[in-house]
Every structure is written in structure tokens, then in C-alpha cells.
Write an enzyme that holds these catalytic residues in place. Structure first.
Site, PDB file in Angstrom:
ATOM      1  N   GLY A   1       3.541   6.749   7.758  1.00 37.28           N
ATOM      2  CA  GLY A   1       4.921   6.894   7.309  1.00 37.28           C
ATOM      3  C   GLY A   1       5.802   5.770   7.815  1.00 37.28           C
ATOM      4  O   GLY A   1       6.841   5.470   7.229  1.00 37.28           O
ATOM      5  N   ASN A   2       5.388   5.124   8.919  1.00 33.52           N
ATOM      6  CA  ASN A   2       6.115   3.954   9.427  1.00 33.52           C
ATOM      7  C   ASN A   2       5.860   2.709   8.585  1.00 33.52           C
ATOM      8  O   ASN A   2       6.614   1.733   8.672  1.00 33.52           O
ATOM      9  CB  ASN A   2       5.712   3.632  10.868  1.00 33.52           C
ATOM     10  CG  ASN A   2       6.556   4.337  11.907  1.00 33.52           C
ATOM     11  OD1 ASN A   2       6.056   5.136  12.687  1.00 33.52           O
ATOM     12  ND2 ASN A   2       7.849   4.041  11.922  1.00 33.52           N
ATOM     13  N   SER A   3       4.784   2.713   7.806  1.00 30.15           N
ATOM     14  CA  SER A   3       4.441   1.528   7.019  1.00 30.15           C
ATOM     15  C   SER A   3       5.624   1.081   6.172  1.00 30.15           C
ATOM     16  O   SER A   3       6.224   1.879   5.447  1.00 30.15           O
ATOM     17  CB  SER A   3       3.254   1.815   6.101  1.00 30.15           C
ATOM     18  OG  SER A   3       2.072   1.941   6.832  1.00 30.15           O
TER      19      SER A   3
ATOM     20  N   ILE B   1      -2.063   0.528  12.016  1.00 27.12           N
ATOM     21  CA  ILE B   1      -2.391   0.853  13.398  1.00 27.12           C
ATOM     22  C   ILE B   1      -3.906   0.824  13.564  1.00 27.12           C
ATOM     23  O   ILE B   1      -4.651   1.034  12.609  1.00 27.12           O
ATOM     24  CB  ILE B   1      -1.846   2.235  13.825  1.00 27.12           C
ATOM     25  CG1 ILE B   1      -2.400   3.351  12.929  1.00 27.12           C
ATOM     26  CG2 ILE B   1      -0.329   2.240  13.838  1.00 27.12           C
ATOM     27  CD1 ILE B   1      -2.005   4.758  13.363  1.00 27.12           C
TER      28      ILE B   1
ATOM     29  N   LEU C   1      -6.571 -24.935  -1.885  1.00 29.64           N
ATOM     30  CA  LEU C   1      -7.357 -26.111  -1.542  1.00 29.64           C
ATOM     31  C   LEU C   1      -8.652 -26.164  -2.344  1.00 29.64           C
ATOM     32  O   LEU C   1      -9.201 -27.234  -2.583  1.00 29.64           O
ATOM     33  CB  LEU C   1      -7.652 -26.093  -0.041  1.00 29.64           C
ATOM     34  CG  LEU C   1      -8.207 -27.353   0.617  1.00 29.64           C
ATOM     35  CD1 LEU C   1      -7.269 -28.539   0.408  1.00 29.64           C
ATOM     36  CD2 LEU C   1      -8.419 -27.113   2.117  1.00 29.64           C
ATOM     37  N   GLY C   2      -9.140 -24.999  -2.757  1.00 19.72           N
ATOM     38  CA  GLY C   2     -10.361 -24.960  -3.559  1.00 19.72           C
ATOM     39  C   GLY C   2     -11.621 -25.133  -2.740  1.00 19.72           C
ATOM     40  O   GLY C   2     -12.526 -25.879  -3.136  1.00 19.72           O
TER      41      GLY C   2
ATOM     42  N   GLY D   1     -14.917 -21.741   3.372  1.00 18.40           N
ATOM     43  CA  GLY D   1     -15.237 -22.154   4.736  1.00 18.40           C
ATOM     44  C   GLY D   1     -16.062 -21.121   5.473  1.00 18.40           C
ATOM     45  O   GLY D   1     -16.102 -19.947   5.101  1.00 18.40           O
TER      46      GLY D   1
ATOM     47  N   HIS E   1       0.818  -1.216   0.000  1.00 19.31           N
ATOM     48  CA  HIS E   1       0.000   0.000   0.000  1.00 19.31           C
ATOM     49  C   HIS E   1       0.853   1.268   0.000  1.00 19.31           C
ATOM     50  O   HIS E   1       0.358   2.339  -0.348  1.00 19.31           O
ATOM     51  CB  HIS E   1      -0.982   0.003   1.181  1.00 19.31           C
ATOM     52  CG  HIS E   1      -0.376   0.317   2.515  1.00 19.31           C
ATOM     53  ND1 HIS E   1      -0.086  -0.645   3.455  1.00 19.31           N
ATOM     54  CD2 HIS E   1      -0.018   1.497   3.090  1.00 19.31           C
ATOM     55  CE1 HIS E   1       0.409  -0.081   4.538  1.00 19.31           C
ATOM     56  NE2 HIS E   1       0.469   1.221   4.338  1.00 19.31           N
TER      57      HIS E   1
ATOM     58  N   ASP F   1       0.043  -7.633   1.618  1.00 20.91           N
ATOM     59  CA  ASP F   1       0.393  -6.210   1.615  1.00 20.91           C
ATOM     60  C   ASP F   1       1.902  -6.013   1.662  1.00 20.91           C
ATOM     61  O   ASP F   1       2.424  -5.253   2.478  1.00 20.91           O
ATOM     62  CB  ASP F   1      -0.277  -5.482   2.791  1.00 20.91           C
ATOM     63  CG  ASP F   1      -0.202  -3.961   2.647  1.00 20.91           C
ATOM     64  OD1 ASP F   1       0.204  -3.479   1.566  1.00 20.91           O
ATOM     65  OD2 ASP F   1      -0.522  -3.255   3.618  1.00 20.91           O
TER      66      ASP F   1
ATOM     67  N   THR G   1       2.927  -2.337   9.575  1.00 19.16           N
ATOM     68  CA  THR G   1       1.955  -2.291   8.483  1.00 19.16           C
ATOM     69  C   THR G   1       0.749  -1.409   8.765  1.00 19.16           C
ATOM     70  O   THR G   1       0.313  -0.654   7.905  1.00 19.16           O
ATOM     71  CB  THR G   1       1.487  -3.722   8.140  1.00 19.16           C
ATOM     72  OG1 THR G   1       2.633  -4.492   7.738  1.00 19.16           O
ATOM     73  CG2 THR G   1       0.466  -3.736   7.023  1.00 19.16           C
TER      74      THR G   1
END
Length: 436
Positions: free
Chosen positions: A190-192, A210, A247-248, A251, A87, A117, A208
Site C-alpha cells: 500500500g506504500n508503493s 520491500i 547502445l545496441g 553485456g 505496478h 516501474d 517501490t
């Protein structure tokens, strides 16, 4: 009072001089200066290997700028490889990296992993550069000291200290399939893409997101574990894209009442409510209503856990799947496929059987449709949310167990008797093979 308590904890730790790192490698490093020295060494090693990632996207003639952080993890033949968040890059037309010493260089995209991500970029620079090693996120424990390093709000080379608040967290924006390390180390926009480090200076996570009502730090930061990061990085370097096991199946997490109806064990797991008829699970003999508890040795706690366990298992693996069927424990080997791209997967929805999610009907009679997937047999048959299916080919249904049992026996199209409000309808539900 909270700040005072935190300061007291910090003051108490340096007295334990000469401690060796704990099992996770996150304790104070050996030596005579305890916690403070370990923090200094980890920060000094990390800062030169953390870059500020600056992007420009051209939108209808306008320049849209953004920034985040990245971690140099590999140096090879004059090139530096950087992992960051997907992102952060967005749909960037231009990417540059800025080193802690101030130099900046153009970078090129090597590949993306949108489901986790993550992305990898590469740049070339003269002179020596620094890189960081990955640590073992599987050994991280709540209470471990950690450092967050990045460029919050454009303030490059910022280092904050905190602890691991929890591991195995799920959620976050964008439906990320990974779990997360939660930390109280200060993380801001900005930490991402920056590093979450243990005190041995190893990267145990990529910061990633918060959880915040204000958009800024409120004490809840989340980092992708290094185990997930390394899987993505390996795939991107080898194939320029991430590869996932497949696995197709589809769930759901059954409530306690449904678990009783289906004779499911008290153990955690995921209930198979849909199957791709040509997918690995169906080909191996799994059926609707099976309750999966383990895949390739990984315990399944819920549907997100099933998705992650399968995704983390390489395509082509013969994975032993443990499950319960009508209360009986069973297992089957399943040869995992490679998960198709999103667009390709959507194009196969005519094979997703039956293509709906249902719950038991009133007084245990029939099933009520609560979700219909696009392009599936259920949608093509015209089924709608709220429909009450009371019979299949004239056979009355005793709730969801009966519905699954009948569908599992079918080898051809069937007729559903449906009540929609005051109407009684006959609906033809075609199996996917006949709807190409």
C-alpha cells in the site's frame, strides 16, 4: 535492545538545536525545535500532497480491486499530476485518487515507464491542492533522516521515520533498470508509489518495494531515486512514454579468470558479448570482447550499471565510450539511438550477433555455449546450450578470446565445428543481414 538504542539516538539529536540542513538537505531544519520540529513540518507539508490510488480491473466479469499511493508533483490549469508505481495501476480499467481530507476523484492515465516501474496519472478537483517538489537524490547519503508517507494496508496519510540505509542498491522485482535508495523507514503493501522525503520536505524517492519473507515490513524498504523519477516524468509529460538511450549491445560480467584471458583491467566494467549489427555501438566500431568502463562520463561497474547508464543518457547524445580492447585503453564517440519497444526489439533479434553467451571450453580449447537467445543467428543455426564450438571456418579456437577475434573478422556466414555429446557437427552460422 535495538529499540532502546534507537530511542537513545532520538533523544540525543534534539539537543543540537539550531542546526542547519546538511549538504543533502536532509538534516534538521534551522530553527529552535531541532529534529522534532523538522519532522512535524515535513510531514505536515507532505500529507496533503500524498494521495491514495484506488484501482479496479475487470477480469472476466469480476471486479479486482487494489490500492497504492501516489505523489502530487505538478498543478496546472485545474489539473493535478500524480506519480505512482506502474505496478500499482496494473491493467486497471478504473482509477480513482483519494485525498488526505477524504475527497475522491476519477483519474486518467498519462503514461507509463514499465522499465522503472513508474506511471503518471492526472485528475481534476475544485479548490486548492498541494504539490511536492523533488529533491536531489544524488546528494542523499547513508544515515540521512527520511520520512515514508503513503497508505500502507489502506491506512491513508501514514508517516514513518527512518534513515537511509544505503544508496545505489540494485535488484528488486521485474528487472527494474534503476538503482534504489534503501531505508529502514517502515514500508508495507500500500506504500508503493508514496513518497520518501528528506527533512526539508523534498521528495528524494518513490517507495517501490520491500525485501521480506513474510510479505510485510522486515526492515528493508527500497525507493526509486528522484533523479530516475524526474527523467521518467519528463518523458511521460512530453511524449506519453519513457524514452531511453540505446547502445545496441549485450553485456556480461566476466569472472576473474576470464578477465585474465581477455587481458582485461582490474577496473570494474561490462564485457560486450553480443552486438546488434545495425546498432549504434557496432556502427561506431565497438567489437565483441570490448570491456566497457565508462559511458558519457558515467562509470560502469557491471552489466546492470551499463544498462542504467545508457538508459539514463538521452537518445541522440554523442556519448564518449571508454573501454579496453586486448588490454589497451581506448575510446570512441557513439551516437546513442532510442531504445525500441520490447516487441520491436525482439523483432530485430536476427541482427543480434552472434546471439549466444559462451565460456571457455575445457583445457582452454573452444568455447561452451551457456545461453542462446531467441530469434538470433545462433538459434537459427540450431546451436544449443552445452554445445562445444571447437573451430570457426576450420580455425581452431583458443578459448573465448579466440572466438571473439574470429567473429569480429567475419564479414559473411561461417561454419562452426561443434561437439555435442559424442556427435561432431558442422553448423552454418549466418550473420544477421542474410537472415531477414
Amino acid at each position: 535492545m535495538a529499540s532502546a538504542a534507537f530511542l537513545l539516538c532520538l533523544a540525543a539529536v534534539p539537543a543540537a538545536r539550531g542546526l542547519n540542513p546538511g549538504a543533502s538537505g536532509t538534516g534538521p531544519a534551522s530553527g529552535g525545535d531541532g529534529l522534532q520540529g523538522a519532522i512535524h513540518r515535513a510531514a505536515a507539508a507532505a500529507v496533503p500532497a500524498i494521495v491514495q490510488v484506488e484501482v479496479v480491473e475487470l477480469v472476466q466479469g469480476y471486479r479486482k480491486a487494489g490500492l497504492g499511493s501516489g505523489v502530487i508533483f505538478r498543478l496546472e490549469d485545474g489539473s493535478a499530476y500524480v506519480v505512482t508505481n506502474n505496478h500499482v495501476l496494473g491493467q486497471a480499467d478504473q482509477i480513482r485518487v483519494r485525498l488526505s481530507a477524504g475527497q475522491d476523484y476519477p483519474a486518467t492515465l498519462q503514461g507509463r515507464d514499465p522499465r522503472r516501474d513508474l506511471a503518471v496519472i492526472r485528475f481534476q478537483a475544485p479548490g486548492p491542492l498541494a504539490a511536492l517538489d523533488f529533491g536531489d537524490s544524488g546528494q542523499v547519503r547513508p544515515g540521512d533522516w527520511v520520512l515514508a508517507v503513503g497508505s500502507p494496508l489502506g491506512l491513508d496519510s501514514s508517516v514513518t521515520l527512518g534513515v537511509v540505509s544505503a544508496v545505489g542498491r540494485r535488484g528488486g522485482p521485474g528487472g527494474n533498470i534503476s538503482d534504489f535508495i534503501q531505508t529502514d523507514a517502515v514500508i508495507n503493501p500500500g506504500n508503493s508509489g508514496g513518497a520518501l522525503l528528506n527533512l526539508a520536505g523534498k521528495v528524494i524517492g518513490i517507495n517501490t518495494w520491500i525485501a521480506s519473507d513474510s510479505g510485510s515490513y522486515e526492515g528493508y524498504g527500497f525507493a526509486l531515486p528522484s533523479g530516475s523519477v524526474q527523467r521518467s516524468v519528463r518523458d511521460i509529460l512530453e511524449a506519453s512514454r519513457a524514452r531511453y538511450g540505446w547502445l545496441g549491445v549485450g553485456g556480461i560480467d566476466p569472472p576473474a579468470t576470464l578477465k585474465q584471458e581477455l587481458y582485461l583491467p582490474a577496473a570494474k566494467g561490462a564485457l560486450l558479448a553480443n552486438l546488434y549489427l545495425d546498432g549504434p555501438a557496432a556502427q561506431a566500431g565497438l567489437e565483441l570482447g570490448d570491456y566497457l568502463t565508462q559511458v558519457a562520463g558515467l562509470r560502469i561497474e557491471n552489466t546492470p550499471g551499463l544498462i542504467q547508464a545508457v538508459a539514463d543518457t538521452p537518445p541522440g547524445t554523442s556519448a564518449l565510450v571508454r573501454f579496453s580492447r586486448a588490454g589497451l585503453p581506448m575510446s570512441l564517440p557513439v551516437l546513442l539511438g532510442e531504445r525500441p519497444e520490447e516487441q520491436q526489439l525482439a523483432g530485430r533479434n536476427h541482427l543480434l550477433w552472434p546471439g549466444l553467451v559462451a565460456v571457455g571450453g575445457p583445457e582452454g580449447r573452444g568455447v561452451e555455449v551457456v545461453l542462446v537467445f531467441r530469434g538470433t543467428p545462433a538459434e537459427r543455426a540450431g546451436l544449443r546450450v552445452g554445445d562445444l564450438v571447437i573451430a570457426v571456418d576450420g580455425e581452431g579456437l583458443a578459448g573465448l578470446p579466440g572466438f571473439f577475434a574470429v567473429l569480429n573478422r567475419l564479414e559473411a556466414d561461417c561454419r562452426l565445428d561443434v561437439r555435442r555429446g559424442e556427435e561432431q557437427l558442422a553448423v552454418e552460422l549466418g550473420r544477421g543481414e542474410s537472415q531477414r
